[in-house]
Design an enzyme around this catalytic site. Structure first.
Site, mmCIF file in Angstrom:
data_model
loop_
_atom_site.group_PDB
_atom_site.id
_atom_site.type_symbol
_atom_site.label_atom_id
_atom_site.label_comp_id
_atom_site.label_asym_id
_atom_site.label_seq_id
_atom_site.Cartn_x
_atom_site.Cartn_y
_atom_site.Cartn_z
ATOM 1 N N VAL A 84 0.950 -1.144 -0.088
ATOM 2 C CA VAL A 84 -0.093 0.064 -0.020
ATOM 3 C C VAL A 84 0.732 1.338 0.065
ATOM 4 O O VAL A 84 0.420 2.382 -0.222
ATOM 5 C CB VAL A 84 -0.798 0.023 1.303
ATOM 6 C CG1 VAL A 84 -2.374 -0.686 0.790
ATOM 7 C CG2 VAL A 84 -0.416 -0.329 2.629
ATOM 8 N N LYS B 202 13.155 -1.846 9.790
ATOM 9 C CA LYS B 202 12.496 -2.448 9.073
ATOM 10 C C LYS B 202 12.587 -3.751 9.980
ATOM 11 O O LYS B 202 13.454 -4.609 9.672
ATOM 12 C CB LYS B 202 12.721 -2.853 7.591
ATOM 13 C CG LYS B 202 11.827 -3.789 6.945
ATOM 14 C CD LYS B 202 10.555 -3.401 6.539
ATOM 15 C CE LYS B 202 9.779 -4.623 5.727
ATOM 16 N NZ LYS B 202 8.613 -4.208 5.144
ATOM 17 N N THR C 191 10.715 -9.887 4.275
ATOM 18 C CA THR C 191 10.546 -11.264 3.459
ATOM 19 C C THR C 191 10.856 -10.759 1.925
ATOM 20 O O THR C 191 10.991 -9.740 1.681
ATOM 21 C CB THR C 191 9.280 -12.085 3.619
ATOM 22 O OG1 THR C 191 8.382 -11.050 3.324
ATOM 23 C CG2 THR C 191 9.250 -12.267 5.136
ATOM 24 N N PRO D 281 -0.160 11.709 -4.030
ATOM 25 C CA PRO D 281 -0.699 11.383 -5.186
ATOM 26 C C PRO D 281 0.357 10.217 -5.927
ATOM 27 O O PRO D 281 1.344 9.643 -5.565
ATOM 28 C CB PRO D 281 -0.361 12.557 -6.125
ATOM 29 C CG PRO D 281 0.912 13.173 -5.336
ATOM 30 C CD PRO D 281 0.688 13.057 -3.934
HETATM 31 N N1 LIG Z 1 2.600 7.277 -4.465
HETATM 32 C C1 LIG Z 1 3.121 6.364 -5.278
HETATM 33 N N2 LIG Z 1 3.408 6.808 -6.557
HETATM 34 C C2 LIG Z 1 4.367 5.971 -7.530
HETATM 35 N N3 LIG Z 1 4.518 4.877 -7.058
HETATM 36 C C3 LIG Z 1 4.194 4.182 -5.641
HETATM 37 C C4 LIG Z 1 3.622 5.296 -4.684
HETATM 38 N N4 LIG Z 1 3.735 4.573 -3.497
HETATM 39 C C5 LIG Z 1 4.183 3.259 -3.781
HETATM 40 N N5 LIG Z 1 4.694 3.178 -4.821
HETATM 41 C C6 LIG Z 1 5.376 2.089 -5.602
HETATM 42 O O1 LIG Z 1 4.255 0.981 -5.100
HETATM 43 C C7 LIG Z 1 5.127 -0.226 -4.680
HETATM 44 C C8 LIG Z 1 4.625 -0.501 -3.159
HETATM 45 O O2 LIG Z 1 5.103 0.638 -2.444
HETATM 46 P P1 LIG Z 1 5.712 0.376 -0.980
HETATM 47 O O3 LIG Z 1 6.838 -0.512 -1.261
HETATM 48 O O4 LIG Z 1 5.825 1.686 -0.427
HETATM 49 O O5 LIG Z 1 4.614 -0.521 -0.379
HETATM 50 P P2 LIG Z 1 4.409 -1.374 1.087
HETATM 51 O O6 LIG Z 1 3.221 -1.115 1.549
HETATM 52 O O7 LIG Z 1 5.867 -0.915 1.886
HETATM 53 O O8 LIG Z 1 4.826 -2.836 0.516
HETATM 54 P P3 LIG Z 1 5.367 -4.308 1.453
HETATM 55 O O9 LIG Z 1 4.054 -4.734 2.213
HETATM 56 O O10 LIG Z 1 6.192 -5.012 0.514
HETATM 57 O O11 LIG Z 1 6.417 -3.650 2.575
HETATM 58 C C9 LIG Z 1 6.501 0.175 -4.912
HETATM 59 O O12 LIG Z 1 7.153 -0.394 -5.989
HETATM 60 C C10 LIG Z 1 6.483 1.863 -4.960
HETATM 61 O O13 LIG Z 1 7.730 2.263 -5.502
HETATM 62 MG MG LIG Z 2 7.572 -1.711 2.408
#
Ligand SMILES: Nc1ncnc2c1ncn2[C@@H]1O[C@H](COP(=O)(O)OP(=O)(O)OP(=O)(O)O)[C@@H](O)[C@H]1O
Ligand SMILES: [Mg+2]
Length: 243
Positions: free
Chosen positions: A15, A39, A43, A207
């Protein structure tokens, strides 16, 4: 003395927890704070068995410019699964006491520690210990990262309920990947509905951005977006240590 910090959780995997944690790190660094990132468990790591690397940890590490890699990401697994499941498959375990020790150590070195969870609140780290337990044991308030698409009201309210029932303090919600053009009716109405139904503050929305990518460690306009659109003051809580 108890040093402040924040735990970033989400309604789901993917997300935007890492993006939000990094954005907060960039914004607090700009305010002159020495920011630690963590972190605790990752995984889906890559690299050789002796040195597994998490993209999330590297992203956070680069954003905050930290100095203690072994404390940032103590527990790593190769398979992209919930930690308990990955650990079982890889014949390893998650050392909860080790995570707490690393966190306490990080607190000594930094003014403010940002911790990214894994998946959502009910992701198991062991057979009887979940992300929600880690938040309680670290004694941190949380920020919930959510989507605004159709279905988000249900996912976000479930997460809020699970946190509150366990006595976890929620600083607020950040909506991620909110489209600035071609948005749906749900995307316009969900954030306000979630606030009205729960009373939990909305800290802002991020955004969909070009030039930002966790796996290739690109930040794009993340810092500027956080300055313009996110209520950093609410995340900091007690402002006295930041002045
Ligand atoms: N606002 C945004 N605009 C463009 N790409 C985004 C945006 N937010 C996240 N992403 C992309 O979406 C993907 C998921 O984001 P992120 O890694 O922050 O999620 P996460 O919740 O940390 O995931 P995980 O559960 O794997 O830790 C990544 O590849 C990131 O580059
Ligand atoms: Mg993450």
């Amino acid at each position: 003395m108890k040093r402040p910090g924040i735990f970033i959780t989400g309604t789901d995997t993917n997300v935007g927890k890492t993006v939000v944690a990094a954005g907060i790190a960039l914004a607090l660094k700009e305010r002159g704070l020495k920011v630690g990132v963590m972190k605790p468990v990752a995984t889906g790591c890559e690299g050789n068995e002796k040195y597994l690397v998490s993209h999330d940890a590297v992203y956070l590490w680069e954003a905050a410019e930290n100095e203690y890699p072994s404390l940032t990401n103590p527990s790593r697994f190769r398979n992209p699964l919930a930690p308990h499941v990955a650990a079982t498959l890889e014949k390893k375990s998650v050392n909860i006491e080790g995570l707490k020790k690393a966190y306490r150590e990080l607190q000594k070195h930094y003014d403010f520690v940002i911790v990214e969870g894994i998946g959502g609140l009910f992701v198991p780290l062991t057979k009887d210990y979940f992300v929600s337990n880690l938040i309680k044991d670290f004694d941190l308030p949380c920020v919930i990262v959510a989507k605004s698409v159709l279905g988000s009201i249900n996912h976000t309210l479930l997460t809020i309920d699970a946190a509150l029932v366990r006595g976890i303090d929620i600083r607020g919600i950040i909506f991620n990947r909110v489209p600035v053009v071609n948005y749906s009716l749900a995307e316009i109405t969900s954030p306000r509905a979630i606030h009205e139904l729960t009373g939990v503050p909305i800290l802002g929305s991020i955004p969909e951005m070009d030039g930002l990518d966790v796996s290739s460690c690109r930040f794009g306009r993340l810092q500027q977006v956080f300055e313009e659109r996110i209520r950093i003051d609410k995340i900091l809580g007690d402002p006295s240590f930041a002045s």
